[in-house]
Design a protein around this motif. Structure first.
Motif, mmCIF file in Angstrom:
data_model
loop_
_atom_site.group_PDB
_atom_site.id
_atom_site.type_symbol
_atom_site.label_atom_id
_atom_site.label_comp_id
_atom_site.label_asym_id
_atom_site.label_seq_id
_atom_site.Cartn_x
_atom_site.Cartn_y
_atom_site.Cartn_z
ATOM 1 N N SER A 61 0.829 -1.215 0.000
ATOM 2 C CA SER A 61 0.000 0.000 0.000
ATOM 3 C C SER A 61 0.857 1.256 0.000
ATOM 4 O O SER A 61 0.498 2.264 -0.632
ATOM 5 C CB SER A 61 -0.934 -0.004 1.209
ATOM 6 N N HIS A 62 1.983 1.219 0.699
ATOM 7 C CA HIS A 62 2.894 2.369 0.666
ATOM 8 C C HIS A 62 3.407 2.600 -0.752
ATOM 9 O O HIS A 62 3.531 3.748 -1.202
ATOM 10 C CB HIS A 62 4.063 2.148 1.620
ATOM 11 N N VAL A 63 3.716 1.514 -1.437
ATOM 12 C CA VAL A 63 4.168 1.649 -2.830
ATOM 13 C C VAL A 63 3.033 2.183 -3.699
ATOM 14 O O VAL A 63 3.240 3.083 -4.528
ATOM 15 C CB VAL A 63 4.685 0.308 -3.368
ATOM 16 N N PHE A 64 1.824 1.648 -3.513
ATOM 17 C CA PHE A 64 0.676 2.091 -4.307
ATOM 18 C C PHE A 64 0.463 3.604 -4.183
ATOM 19 O O PHE A 64 0.172 4.274 -5.175
ATOM 20 C CB PHE A 64 -0.605 1.390 -3.855
ATOM 21 N N GLU A 65 0.574 4.120 -2.977
ATOM 22 C CA GLU A 65 0.296 5.540 -2.746
ATOM 23 C C GLU A 65 1.236 6.439 -3.541
ATOM 24 O O GLU A 65 0.884 7.571 -3.896
ATOM 25 C CB GLU A 65 0.421 5.875 -1.253
ATOM 26 N N GLN A 66 2.436 5.949 -3.807
ATOM 27 C CA GLN A 66 3.424 6.738 -4.540
ATOM 28 C C GLN A 66 3.442 6.410 -6.037
ATOM 29 O O GLN A 66 3.806 7.254 -6.860
ATOM 30 C CB GLN A 66 4.811 6.486 -3.939
ATOM 31 N N TYR A 67 3.056 5.195 -6.364
ATOM 32 C CA TYR A 67 3.085 4.724 -7.753
ATOM 33 C C TYR A 67 1.877 5.230 -8.541
ATOM 34 O O TYR A 67 2.007 5.686 -9.679
ATOM 35 C CB TYR A 67 3.109 3.197 -7.749
ATOM 36 N N LEU A 78 12.365 5.932 -13.586
ATOM 37 C CA LEU A 78 13.198 5.192 -12.641
ATOM 38 C C LEU A 78 12.453 4.925 -11.338
ATOM 39 O O LEU A 78 12.496 3.803 -10.812
ATOM 40 C CB LEU A 78 14.493 5.953 -12.354
ATOM 41 N N GLN A 79 11.755 5.932 -10.814
ATOM 42 C CA GLN A 79 10.994 5.734 -9.582
ATOM 43 C C GLN A 79 9.971 4.609 -9.749
ATOM 44 O O GLN A 79 9.782 3.771 -8.854
ATOM 45 C CB GLN A 79 10.258 7.027 -9.169
ATOM 46 N N ASP A 80 9.308 4.599 -10.902
ATOM 47 C CA ASP A 80 8.288 3.579 -11.148
ATOM 48 C C ASP A 80 8.902 2.190 -11.279
ATOM 49 O O ASP A 80 8.317 1.203 -10.822
ATOM 50 C CB ASP A 80 7.485 3.924 -12.408
ATOM 51 N N PHE A 82 11.672 1.218 -9.779
ATOM 52 C CA PHE A 82 11.978 0.837 -8.398
ATOM 53 C C PHE A 82 10.723 0.293 -7.715
ATOM 54 O O PHE A 82 10.746 -0.756 -7.064
ATOM 55 C CB PHE A 82 12.492 2.045 -7.603
ATOM 56 N N ALA A 83 9.625 1.030 -7.868
ATOM 57 C CA ALA A 83 8.366 0.655 -7.218
ATOM 58 C C ALA A 83 7.873 -0.708 -7.707
ATOM 59 O O ALA A 83 7.451 -1.553 -6.914
ATOM 60 C CB ALA A 83 7.299 1.725 -7.479
ATOM 61 N N GLU A 84 7.951 -0.920 -9.010
ATOM 62 C CA GLU A 84 7.511 -2.204 -9.572
ATOM 63 C C GLU A 84 8.371 -3.357 -9.063
ATOM 64 O O GLU A 84 7.852 -4.464 -8.823
ATOM 65 C CB GLU A 84 7.529 -2.135 -11.096
ATOM 66 N N SER A 85 9.660 -3.114 -8.879
ATOM 67 C CA SER A 85 10.545 -4.163 -8.347
ATOM 68 C C SER A 85 10.164 -4.542 -6.929
ATOM 69 O O SER A 85 10.157 -5.726 -6.572
ATOM 70 C CB SER A 85 12.004 -3.680 -8.387
ATOM 71 N N ILE A 86 9.845 -3.546 -6.112
ATOM 72 C CA ILE A 86 9.418 -3.831 -4.738
ATOM 73 C C ILE A 86 8.119 -4.626 -4.746
ATOM 74 O O ILE A 86 7.982 -5.638 -4.044
ATOM 75 C CB ILE A 86 9.245 -2.526 -3.935
ATOM 76 N N ILE A 122 11.258 6.034 -3.863
ATOM 77 C CA ILE A 122 10.309 5.826 -4.963
ATOM 78 C C ILE A 122 9.311 6.971 -5.085
ATOM 79 O O ILE A 122 8.580 7.061 -6.080
ATOM 80 C CB ILE A 122 9.552 4.483 -4.842
ATOM 81 N N GLY A 123 9.298 7.859 -4.094
ATOM 82 C CA GLY A 123 8.385 8.999 -4.148
ATOM 83 C C GLY A 123 9.036 10.278 -4.636
ATOM 84 O O GLY A 123 8.366 11.316 -4.739
ATOM 85 N N CYS A 124 10.337 10.223 -4.961
ATOM 86 C CA CYS A 124 11.042 11.427 -5.415
ATOM 87 C C CYS A 124 10.381 12.004 -6.665
ATOM 88 O O CYS A 124 10.224 11.303 -7.668
ATOM 89 C CB CYS A 124 12.502 11.103 -5.729
#
Length: 254
Positions: A61-67, A78-80, A82-86, A122-124
């Motif tokens: 959910s933390h990833v979802f909020e930023q993705y 790049l941020q996305d 990273f997020a997809e890898s997590i 990932i939120g940068c």
């Protein structure tokens, strides 16, 4: 750290609960960052299955909020990734950890995912959203349910309500995280990704509806929840949500 979930070992966030007023309010400040932290997966070995799984939902959910936001895709490549890898790592390891709760490698991987999910990387440069967390805080403050469980119920409902605002992001989620290529229509592909997420939670034994945990939301509660979630104004960025729109999302949670 004894729980892989909040990522507070490497961020400046916290939530304060007031049981008398039934409020959960988030705070964030750089001075809350730890000067150092110790992540020993051995300290998470005895965490029971249910809270292990709820922590996994919190990480995703933390990833979802930023993705899932309105930042142009070309500005956050790049941020996305990273997020997809997590997300892919959590989805791959979670079923293995469920079957082997004392596996130190699985525990370590999930703990590291927790840290990376909410330490700012990932939120940068991202607009981010955070409406689902605010809705969940209202929900768990009223019904006293675990935060991760509440997010497993709220997030798919929020996704169903807003996906048409950012279908391309949901298509990337479908393709790059779940490997879905079965639809050419972007809206149908987005819908498939949300259904796949719900199926993933359910495969782990995590409820995705309030009715599955025997909570019946009354009209009075619905009014209270929507007001609590929006007490400081409209929430979210993908779609600005008023109390009326929060009610519609809560109905999808039932």
């Amino acid at each position: 750290m004894t729980v892989a979930a909040t990522g507070s070992e490497m961020n400046g966030n916290a939530v304060i609960s007031n049981t008398q007023t039934k409020q959960k309010l988030a705070i964030s400040n750089p001075i809350l960052y730890p000067k150092f932290s110790i992540l020993d997966p051995l300290n998470t070995i005895t965490l029971p299955l249910n809270h292990t799984l709820y922590g996994i939902v919190d990480i995703l959910s933390h990833v979802f909020e930023q993705y899932f936001d309105k930042t142009p895709l070309q500005e956050s490549i790049l941020q996305d990734r990273f997020a997809e890898s997590i997300m892919k790592t959590v989805i791959e390891v979670a079923p293995k950890l469920k079957e082997d709760l004392t596996n130190i490698n699985y525990r370590a991987t999930i703990l590291w995912c927790s840290t990376m999910a909410l330490n700012g990387i990932i939120g940068c440069g991202k607009q981010q959203d955070w409406a689902s967390h605010q809705i969940e805080h209202a929900l768990s403050a009223l019904y006293d349910i675990p935060h991760g469980l509440g997010l497993a119920i709220v997030f798919p409902a929020w996704m169903k309500y807003v996906y048409r605002e950012i279908p391309e992001r949901f298509c990337n989620f479908a393709k790059n995280v779940f490997g879905l290529e079965n639809e050419t229509d972007k809206f149908k592909l987005a819908e498939s990704s949300i259904e796949t997420l719900e199926n993933f939670y359910q495969s782990l034994g995590i409820p995705t509806r309030l009715s599955q945990i025997e909570i019946e939301v009354t009209s009075k509660d619905l009014e209270l929840l929507s007001k609590k979630a929006t007490e400081f104004g409209n929430i979210g960025n993908v779609k600005k949500l008023s109390d009326r729109e929060v009610k519609e999302i809560l109905k999808l949670c039932m």
